[in-house]
Design a protein around this motif. Structure first.
Motif, mmCIF file in Angstrom:
data_model
loop_
_atom_site.group_PDB
_atom_site.id
_atom_site.type_symbol
_atom_site.label_atom_id
_atom_site.label_comp_id
_atom_site.label_asym_id
_atom_site.label_seq_id
_atom_site.Cartn_x
_atom_site.Cartn_y
_atom_site.Cartn_z
ATOM 1 N N GLU A 200 82.920 52.558 19.642
ATOM 2 C CA GLU A 200 81.830 53.033 20.985
ATOM 3 C C GLU A 200 82.341 51.704 21.781
ATOM 4 O O GLU A 200 83.667 50.834 21.273
ATOM 5 C CB GLU A 200 80.250 52.339 20.716
ATOM 6 C CG GLU A 200 79.806 52.856 19.504
ATOM 7 C CD GLU A 200 79.188 51.995 18.846
ATOM 8 O OE1 GLU A 200 78.141 52.925 17.580
ATOM 9 O OE2 GLU A 200 79.120 51.024 17.800
ATOM 10 N N THR A 203 83.168 47.452 21.449
ATOM 11 C CA THR A 203 83.093 47.356 19.649
ATOM 12 C C THR A 203 84.038 46.422 19.238
ATOM 13 O O THR A 203 84.422 45.002 19.709
ATOM 14 C CB THR A 203 84.062 48.872 19.140
ATOM 15 O OG1 THR A 203 83.102 48.881 18.086
ATOM 16 C CG2 THR A 203 85.424 48.461 19.131
ATOM 17 N N TYR A 204 83.364 46.549 17.881
ATOM 18 C CA TYR A 204 84.097 45.108 16.948
ATOM 19 C C TYR A 204 85.169 45.328 17.130
ATOM 20 O O TYR A 204 86.393 46.481 16.175
ATOM 21 C CB TYR A 204 83.739 45.372 15.939
ATOM 22 C CG TYR A 204 84.387 44.405 14.463
ATOM 23 C CD1 TYR A 204 84.090 43.243 14.168
ATOM 24 C CD2 TYR A 204 84.106 44.907 13.360
ATOM 25 C CE1 TYR A 204 84.791 42.531 13.900
ATOM 26 C CE2 TYR A 204 84.755 44.672 11.869
ATOM 27 C CZ TYR A 204 85.029 42.967 12.317
ATOM 28 O OH TYR A 204 86.232 42.834 10.948
ATOM 29 N N THR A 247 80.785 53.369 14.441
ATOM 30 C CA THR A 247 79.717 52.975 14.958
ATOM 31 C C THR A 247 79.057 51.708 14.164
ATOM 32 O O THR A 247 79.500 51.922 12.595
ATOM 33 C CB THR A 247 78.985 54.203 15.167
ATOM 34 O OG1 THR A 247 77.537 53.795 15.592
ATOM 35 C CG2 THR A 247 78.431 55.058 13.414
ATOM 36 N N MET A 248 78.218 51.141 14.645
ATOM 37 C CA MET A 248 77.687 49.894 14.108
ATOM 38 C C MET A 248 76.190 50.758 14.443
ATOM 39 O O MET A 248 75.894 50.558 16.068
ATOM 40 C CB MET A 248 78.269 49.249 14.980
ATOM 41 C CG MET A 248 79.557 48.275 14.417
ATOM 42 S SD MET A 248 79.937 46.917 15.196
ATOM 43 C CE MET A 248 79.695 45.620 13.831
ATOM 44 N N SER A 249 75.555 50.811 13.408
ATOM 45 C CA SER A 249 73.931 51.480 14.213
ATOM 46 C C SER A 249 73.116 50.622 14.436
ATOM 47 O O SER A 249 71.690 51.336 15.242
ATOM 48 C CB SER A 249 73.775 52.271 12.677
ATOM 49 O OG SER A 249 73.495 51.695 11.868
ATOM 50 N N GLN A 252 74.456 45.817 17.720
ATOM 51 C CA GLN A 252 76.005 46.679 17.700
ATOM 52 C C GLN A 252 76.943 44.945 18.193
ATOM 53 O O GLN A 252 76.588 44.407 18.796
ATOM 54 C CB GLN A 252 76.285 48.152 18.481
ATOM 55 C CG GLN A 252 77.503 48.284 18.461
ATOM 56 C CD GLN A 252 78.619 47.834 19.613
ATOM 57 O OE1 GLN A 252 78.508 47.157 19.952
ATOM 58 N NE2 GLN A 252 79.553 49.041 19.600
ATOM 59 N N ASN A 253 77.989 45.169 17.521
ATOM 60 C CA ASN A 253 78.595 43.920 17.614
ATOM 61 C C ASN A 253 79.538 44.276 19.049
ATOM 62 O O ASN A 253 80.673 45.261 18.493
ATOM 63 C CB ASN A 253 79.123 43.060 16.894
ATOM 64 C CG ASN A 253 80.386 42.149 17.052
ATOM 65 O OD1 ASN A 253 80.293 41.195 18.242
ATOM 66 N ND2 ASN A 253 80.726 41.566 15.939
ATOM 67 N N SER A 258 71.326 49.107 19.389
ATOM 68 C CA SER A 258 70.735 50.091 17.706
ATOM 69 C C SER A 258 70.744 51.238 18.453
ATOM 70 O O SER A 258 70.591 51.735 19.971
ATOM 71 C CB SER A 258 69.734 49.355 17.552
ATOM 72 O OG SER A 258 69.935 48.058 17.060
ATOM 73 N N CYS A 259 71.134 52.102 17.872
ATOM 74 C CA CYS A 259 71.308 53.965 18.226
ATOM 75 C C CYS A 259 70.153 54.219 17.529
ATOM 76 O O CYS A 259 69.464 54.408 16.543
ATOM 77 C CB CYS A 259 71.904 54.053 17.532
ATOM 78 S SG CYS A 259 72.692 56.425 17.812
ATOM 79 N N GLU A 280 79.569 54.630 9.136
ATOM 80 C CA GLU A 280 78.439 53.843 9.866
ATOM 81 C C GLU A 280 78.923 52.673 9.068
ATOM 82 O O GLU A 280 79.171 51.919 7.886
ATOM 83 C CB GLU A 280 77.105 54.154 9.255
ATOM 84 C CG GLU A 280 76.393 53.451 9.839
ATOM 85 C CD GLU A 280 74.958 53.975 9.111
ATOM 86 O OE1 GLU A 280 74.327 53.368 9.813
ATOM 87 O OE2 GLU A 280 75.006 55.263 8.071
ATOM 88 N N TYR A 283 75.789 46.828 10.334
ATOM 89 C CA TYR A 283 75.547 45.437 11.066
ATOM 90 C C TYR A 283 73.934 44.345 10.948
ATOM 91 O O TYR A 283 73.295 44.873 11.910
ATOM 92 C CB TYR A 283 76.490 44.999 12.138
ATOM 93 C CG TYR A 283 76.540 43.817 12.505
ATOM 94 C CD1 TYR A 283 77.735 42.794 11.760
ATOM 95 C CD2 TYR A 283 76.448 44.022 13.042
ATOM 96 C CE1 TYR A 283 78.334 41.841 12.856
ATOM 97 C CE2 TYR A 283 76.776 41.963 14.583
ATOM 98 C CZ TYR A 283 77.186 41.784 13.413
ATOM 99 O OH TYR A 283 77.922 40.273 14.819
#
Length: 472
Positions: A200, A203-204, A247-249, A252-253, A258-259, A280, A283
């Motif tokens: 993403e 992303t982190y 992905t962070m569902s 997200q960081n 949120s997805c 996944e 988080y």
């Protein structure tokens, strides 16, 4: 001429700091904030010395210092010119060093908007101490020396029954030392050099580091308010042989997005069609404040065994207790387990047993309820403060949960997030610049993240107010 020189004016009272250093620091700030443009000619030594009522040597030394630090260049016969430093190069190192130094000193002197884990103030240490004592009384030396390659069986059973209603077998659960180790284990087991992954955007940063270290080709897909842009995602899938999507569902960081369930189902279908796997990183999904958000992980919706599920207790429990778990697809179960054994053999036995008992006694559920109540208040208060002090300076999406807000600096503001970080640090406010979350750091210069996990309501108000003064 004095009108042109006005921006260079600075009070130079007698003190411990040499005047040339004060002048140099002031001009650096002018360059950083675009008050002095890149390649703009600086005042001549004689004119600036006269204007500031100092001798020529003072200005000469200030200009030499600027040149040494990369903020100026001298052209013989023409003068000295400002040089805009690449603020993004090596910023990760500067950020890490600054926070390390601050945290090693007295963090109480700062309003810390950088925290990514819950504050210890809500953790009922006496309860956990009793749990530890009970484990030692029950298991004796076994609690300290017994190691199981998959992790303590009791904890795996608790995770299976309490968090997955026994829909996941305990033999498919691997105990790990936090989400970062989980990402690393999966990348070692699944990814080869030159494999392609999608992340993403943004992303982190920890995940980016792992994928870069594995020398994979990283594709980024922009995040929208309900997850990634599906058109751009599928376009990459059509043109490239993608191995994994990270992905962070939830929350997200860094974006806090949120997805949606719809996009999760579409992504799972594409995983089957284009033969890739979903990593996944679940988080902070426990911290949901908006009742319209419903929890459904990719793993719970997965019918084709395409998801590697990673959950860290360190993020939501206590950072010092490095425990999490991973549920791999059956195809990679053995290779991921072997990767874990080759990395550190076993995660702390006594902490696994204590966490197991903590969950079984219902203390986990009570703790999460306490966190939700406390952090929802801070979440609401921070949103109010952002709207009160920063409404005309930033844009943002309401995350509806988690521990932070991700702010975009409006186009009419000349400062970028590195400037804000540096000036904020000088005034006792710590933020996380967006540069850390992009493969190309430059794309994050107009974003920054502020967390409310380690700040009370009074500190939130004070800190956001100072940020408003900085972002003029």
């Amino acid at each position: 001429m004095n009108f042109i020189l006005n921006k260079y004016f600075i009070h130079l009272s007698e003190g411990e700091i040499p005047k040339y250093l004060l002048i140099e620091k002031h001009i650096k700030r002018l360059i950083d904030t675009n008050m002095v443009e890149d390649r703009e000619r600086l005042p001549s030594i004689r004119k600036l010395a006269q204007f500031l009522n100092v001798n020529n040597i003072t200005v000469i030394n200030a200009y030499k210092k600027l040149q040494a630090e990369g903020y100026a260049i001298q052209k013989i016969g023409s003068g000295t010119y400002a040089k805009k430093k690449d603020i993004h190069k090596n910023f990760n190192r500067e950020y890490s060093k600054a926070l390390k130094r601050i945290f090693n000193e007295e963090i109480v002197d700062y309003v810390d908007f950088t925290g990514e884990t819950p504050s210890g103030e809500f953790f009922q240490i006496d309860f956990f101490k009793n749990v530890l004592n009970e484990v030692l009384d029950r298991d004796g030396a076994k609690a300290l020396i017994c190691q199981e390659s998959l992790g303590y069986e009791g904890l795996r059973s608790s995770i299976s029954s309490v968090f997955w209603n026994k829909k996941v077998d305990k033999e498919d659960i691997l105990i790990i030392s936090g989400a970062q180790q989980g990402i690393d284990l999966v990348s070692k087991a699944i990814l080869n050099i030159n494999d392609s992954v999608i992340v993403e955007k943004p992303t982190y940063s920890g995940a980016l580091s792992v994928f870069k270290w594995r020398r994979t080709e990283i594709f980024e897909v922009p995040i929208e308010k309900d997850g990634i842009n599906m058109d751009k995602f599928e376009k990459i899938l059509r043109k490239n042989n993608i191995r994994c999507f990270y992905t962070m569902s939830y929350f997200q960081n860094p974006t806090g997005v949120s997805c949606s369930n719809y996009k999760k189902i579409q992504i799972l279908k594409l995983a089957q069609i284009y033969d890739f796997y979903i990593i996944e990183d679940d988080y902070l999904s426990e911290l949901i404040y908006d009742n319209s958000i419903r929890y459904n992980s990719f793993k719970s919706l997965d019918n084709n065994d395409r998801v590697v599920y990673i959950k860290s207790f360190s993020k939501i429990f206590l950072p010092g207790i490095r425990i999490g778990y991973l549920i791999p697809p059956k195809r990679f179960k053995e290779s991921i387990q072997n990767s874990k054994i080759n990395t550190d053999i076993s995660t702390s036995s006594i902490m696994q047993r204590a966490l197991d008992l903590y969950i079984r006694k219902g203390l986990w559920k009570n703790y999460i309820e306490t966190l939700n109540c406390a952090y929802k208040k801070r979440y609401i208060h921070m949103e109010k403060c952002i709207l009160k002090y920063l409404r005309d300076k930033v844009e943002f999406l309401k995350p509806g949960g988690g521990l932070h807000f991700y702010l975009k600096i409006k186009e009419n503001i000349k400062l970028n997030s590195v400037n804000i970080f540096r000036q904020g640090k000088d005034r006792g406010i710590l933020i996380t610049p967006g540069l850390l979350f992009y493969k190309n750091a430059l794309e994050g210069k107009n974003y920054f993240k502020i967390s409310f996990s380690h700040t009370n309501e009074e500190e939130i108000e004070y800190g956001v107010k100072i940020l408003s003064e900085i972002i003029k």
